[in-house]
Scaffold this active site. Structure first.
Site, mmCIF file in Angstrom:
data_model
loop_
_atom_site.group_PDB
_atom_site.id
_atom_site.type_symbol
_atom_site.label_atom_id
_atom_site.label_comp_id
_atom_site.label_asym_id
_atom_site.label_seq_id
_atom_site.Cartn_x
_atom_site.Cartn_y
_atom_site.Cartn_z
ATOM 1 N N ASP A 264 41.701 33.752 25.798
ATOM 2 C CA ASP A 264 41.825 33.108 27.019
ATOM 3 C C ASP A 264 42.617 33.698 27.991
ATOM 4 O O ASP A 264 43.695 34.518 27.429
ATOM 5 C CB ASP A 264 42.162 31.730 26.816
ATOM 6 C CG ASP A 264 41.892 30.620 28.256
ATOM 7 O OD1 ASP A 264 41.518 31.439 29.341
ATOM 8 O OD2 ASP A 264 41.861 29.339 28.181
ATOM 9 N N TRP A 265 42.553 33.760 29.317
ATOM 10 C CA TRP A 265 43.294 34.422 30.269
ATOM 11 C C TRP A 265 44.972 34.437 30.061
ATOM 12 O O TRP A 265 45.376 33.446 30.298
ATOM 13 C CB TRP A 265 42.851 34.207 31.688
ATOM 14 C CG TRP A 265 41.671 35.222 31.964
ATOM 15 C CD1 TRP A 265 41.708 35.998 32.973
ATOM 16 C CD2 TRP A 265 40.455 35.489 31.397
ATOM 17 N NE1 TRP A 265 40.557 36.582 33.124
ATOM 18 C CE2 TRP A 265 39.636 36.291 32.006
ATOM 19 C CE3 TRP A 265 39.966 35.043 30.350
ATOM 20 C CZ2 TRP A 265 38.444 36.788 31.686
ATOM 21 C CZ3 TRP A 265 38.798 35.423 29.869
ATOM 22 C CH2 TRP A 265 37.937 36.278 30.668
#
Ligand code: BGC
Length: 724
Positions: A264-265
């Site tokens: 995930d970012w």
């Protein structure tokens, strides 16, 4: 009444989908030939080039190697539409054609209980992603809906692992049959947004296996998903993106996942953690750099530091090779090295799919003879509530979509009724964070409904106040809801309009339940409309006026009060040490309500129709390792409609505590008045098993099991026993 619309796009689209002929395997090369080609590509690459491929090269791309003709991978959110363009550096590209088909959100899709619609949903996304030059679409969202407060529930599908698994397979295949990779996210147990980057989710192995993992397992083993996103949160003390057991042992080992794990970012927190754990691509670590104005992609955890660590022997180069191999494998499968079908964009067919899903997603929660409204009897209609005119596509967080268009509920009613009906609109409340009941607006609304032939309230949750994605309070990424209470003084408004016109139809928009105790028993009809996509307003009008017979079923329990849900009754919100102790364990959703005898407001699987269905002749028979279940369902009313036959299995006696019953099969049947259908379902060993933590394996203990066939988890129509 019109026939169910889901059939129309299937006919319209099947031709074009089939013509693409693009299955998971991209080219005519055999898997062995692909691996051999990857070997040769790897042998030509320098260590620097390999490392460039395993982290971002811009906000939504990961690196390629131009010298060798290896392109970047281009990613885009999100679960229910292709997101607007970001440019390479998070700056919104203006003036580009980046509006797209806005599909109903995840909870709406799951409410259809229609696996074909899952496939059509994915196909639309995949085709639009392909057209826009995207390689990976960052969806589906598969986190289990555990607490009504989670701000992102609307993006996810359901509280039930079986329904999750069934709906995701079509979605993934639909996307990937267009030559684009899907992304199963967020792996795993990311069930609240509160401090999501740092919380430590304590969860038992059994709950992981029985509740949180099955959707991902199905995405991998049945959907063939090409990528998985590692979540932000820790699981039992270890960050998801650094979790060797969950990534290497379970996902890649046991489940046989051959694709790439993407973080995930900004979910990666250390080089060694990520590199050793089976994470393949690090994304979003530029987010903290943005604040300093100095974005440097080589400074990612899996960037220059890794170069040094391989150089001094602390990290084996083979670990990097394995990551690059997986990325190249995905690239082969999604036509990066040959021609991908061109896709399509904002077509009438895509809009028809959005409409068909919305038609089957809207759930009729309660109806005491007020619905459907009769067009011939309505000359004046009062529409009340700010959600009747509000658009939702552009907010909610990373799932935001710049919708090609979005029909609001008021517009849908105007489209359907035209100028024959005098339609008034009063907002009834103002969307303001601290806004309480506004007496003047309430009075206007009450007056409007009292004088009208028919009255419809449209309220509920919202994503945010503007399309700024940091302003997404309520159904929102990064935030959880403060409670389950309707915001903006809506309870008082609803009470006033019901007093002024007791037949007022209550329509609730949003990603999940609200506390309805203040007015639930006074309302004659209540409709759950979710965020139903660009055609949501038209679909709602058709349902309210009976042009479409509702067939949506709740994919989650609607509790009466927040405290009634298992996540709040048995477990707690994160403590000051940011620990979420999932002491509710396997008792998520109806598994909790049923096992602990708590009456919900509306049960999992509940959803009414304008016709009635009779269940009969339940038969169960065990042969070898299978139980065959047969049940007949008949449409006993006067309208064509659809019923979801839900099969729940109850273990009468077990050596461990088990939920009272668990969904193990379902089938949606479409029936004309008087028509009946006998459904045959085969239950395999998995339907009778629990996960034994001592043996670390699934166990189906011998003994008696009840097989329940129902119209919801609380409306069981037939039961039969079988000896396993
Ligand atoms: C979200 C992901 C999303 C990513 C990229 C993160 O904040 O959790 O779901 O795909 O951003 O926008």
């Amino acid at each position: 009444m019109r026939i169910f619309r889901s059939l129309i796009p299937i006919l319209l689209l099947s031709g074009s989908f089939l013509m693409t002929g693009c299955q998971n395997s991209p080219s005519s090369m055999s898997p062995e030939a692909v691996e051999a080609r990857i070997d040769s590509m790897l042998s030509e690459m320098t260590l620097e080039e390999k490392i460039d491929m395993i982290h971002a090269s811009s906000s939504f791309t990961s690196g390629g190697v131009e010298r060798l003709g290896i392109p970047e991978l281009v990613m885009s959110d999100g679960p229910h539409g292709v997101r607007h363009e970001h440019g390479r550096d998070w700056v919104k590209d203006e003036g580009v054609a980046d509006s797209s088909t806005y599909l109903p959100v995840g909870t709406a899709l799951a409410s259809t209980w229609n696996e074909d619609l899952g496939y059509q949903f994915g196909s639309v996304l995949g085709r639009e992603a392909a057209f826009r030059g995207k390689d990976i679409i960052l969806g589906p969202g598969l986190n289990i809906i555990r607490s009504p407060l989670n701000g992102r529930n609307f993006e996810y599908l359901t509280e039930d692992p079986f329904l999750n698994a069934r709906m995701v397979v079509g979605y993934v295949r639909g996307v990937q049959d267009q030559g684009v990779a899907a992304n199963a996210k967020h792996y795993i147990a990311n069930t609240l947004e509160y401090d999501r980057e740092y919380v430590d989710v304590q969860v038992s192995e059994r709950a992981l296996r029985e509740i949180y993992l099955p959707g991902f397992k199905a995405a991998v083993q049945e959907g063939g998903v090409h990528t998985v996103m590692a979540a932000y949160n820790k699981v039992n003390g270890v960050y998801s993106a650094h979790h060797q057991y969950l990534l290497d042992d379970v996902l890649k080992g046991e489940y046989g996942f051959e694709g790439a794990v993407i973080s995930d970012w900004n979910a990666v927190k250390s080089t060694m953690g990520a590199v050793q754990a089976g994470l393949d691509i690090e994304m979003g670590s530029d987010l903290p750099m943005l604040a300093t104005g100095n974005v440097d992609y080589s400074k990612f955890f899996m960037g220059d530091t890794l170069l040094t660590l391989v150089g001094d022997g602390s990290v084996e180069e083979s670990l990097i090779d394995e990551k690059v191999r997986r990325i190249l494998r995905v690239m082969h499968r999604i036509h990066k090295f040959d021609e991908r079908p061109p896709g399509a964009y904002n077509t009438a067919e895509h809009q028809a799919v959005a409409r068909a899903i919305a038609d089957e997603a809207i759930v009729l929660l309660k109806n005491e003879d007020t619905l459907p409204l009769q067009q011939s009897e309505v000359t004046s209609l009062a529409v009340v509530g700010a959600n009747a005119t509000r658009k939702h596509a552009g907010a909610g967080g990373s799932s935001q979509v710049k919708a090609f268009y979005e029909i609001t509920p008021l517009e849908g009613l105007q489209n359907l009724l035209g100028s024959n009906v005098d339609i008034s609109f009063s907002p009834g409340y103002e969307i303001e964070r601290e806004g309480g009941p506004d007496q003047a607006l309430i009075q206007d609304a009450a007056e409007a409904v009292s004088g009208a032939d028919a009255a419809i309230f449209v309220g509920g949750w919202i994503h945010g106040y503007s399309d700024d994605w940091n302003d997404n309070a309520y159904d929102a990424e990064v935030l959880d809801k403060p409670d389950m209470n309707l915001p903006f003084g809506q309870d008082e408004l609803i009470k006033a309009v019901l007093e002024a016109n007791p037949n007022t139809v209550i329509v609730l928009v949003g990603g999940g339940p609200v506390d309805m105790r203040a007015w639930q028993h006074d309302a004659k009809s209540i409709v759950q409309a979710w965020y139903a996509g660009m055609e949501g307003g038209n679909a709602l009008a058709d349902i309210l006026f009976g042009n479409v017979n509702p067939s949506g079923k709740l994919p989650m329990t609607f509790p009466e009060r927040l405290e009634d849900s298992g996540a709040h009754a048995l477990a707690s919100y994160p403590d000051e040490n940011l620990v979420i102790d999932k002491t509710d364990d396997i008792y998520v959703g109806y598994r909790y309500f049923d096992s602990f005898n708590i009456e919900p407001a509306f049960a999992f699987g509940h959803g009414l129709s304008y016709t009635t269905f009779d269940f009969s002749d339940l038969r169960v028979e065990k042969q070898d390792d299978e139980v065959t279940v047969q049940v007949t369902v008949m449409n006993t009313g006067s309208m064509e409609g659809a019923e979801v036959i839900q099969i729940y299995v109850e273990d009468k006696e077990a050596s461990v505590a088990r939920p009272t019953k668990e969904l193990k099969a379902f089938e949606k049947v479409f029936l004309a008045p008087g028509e009946s259908s006998t459904v045959t379902i085969v239950l395999e060993e998995s339907a009778f098993s629990f996960f034994d933590e001592n043996a670390m394996s699934w166990v189906a203990e011998p003994g008696v099991f009840s097989i329940h066939a129902g119209s919801s988890s609380r409306d069981i129509r037939q039961t039969a026993n079988v000896e396993w």
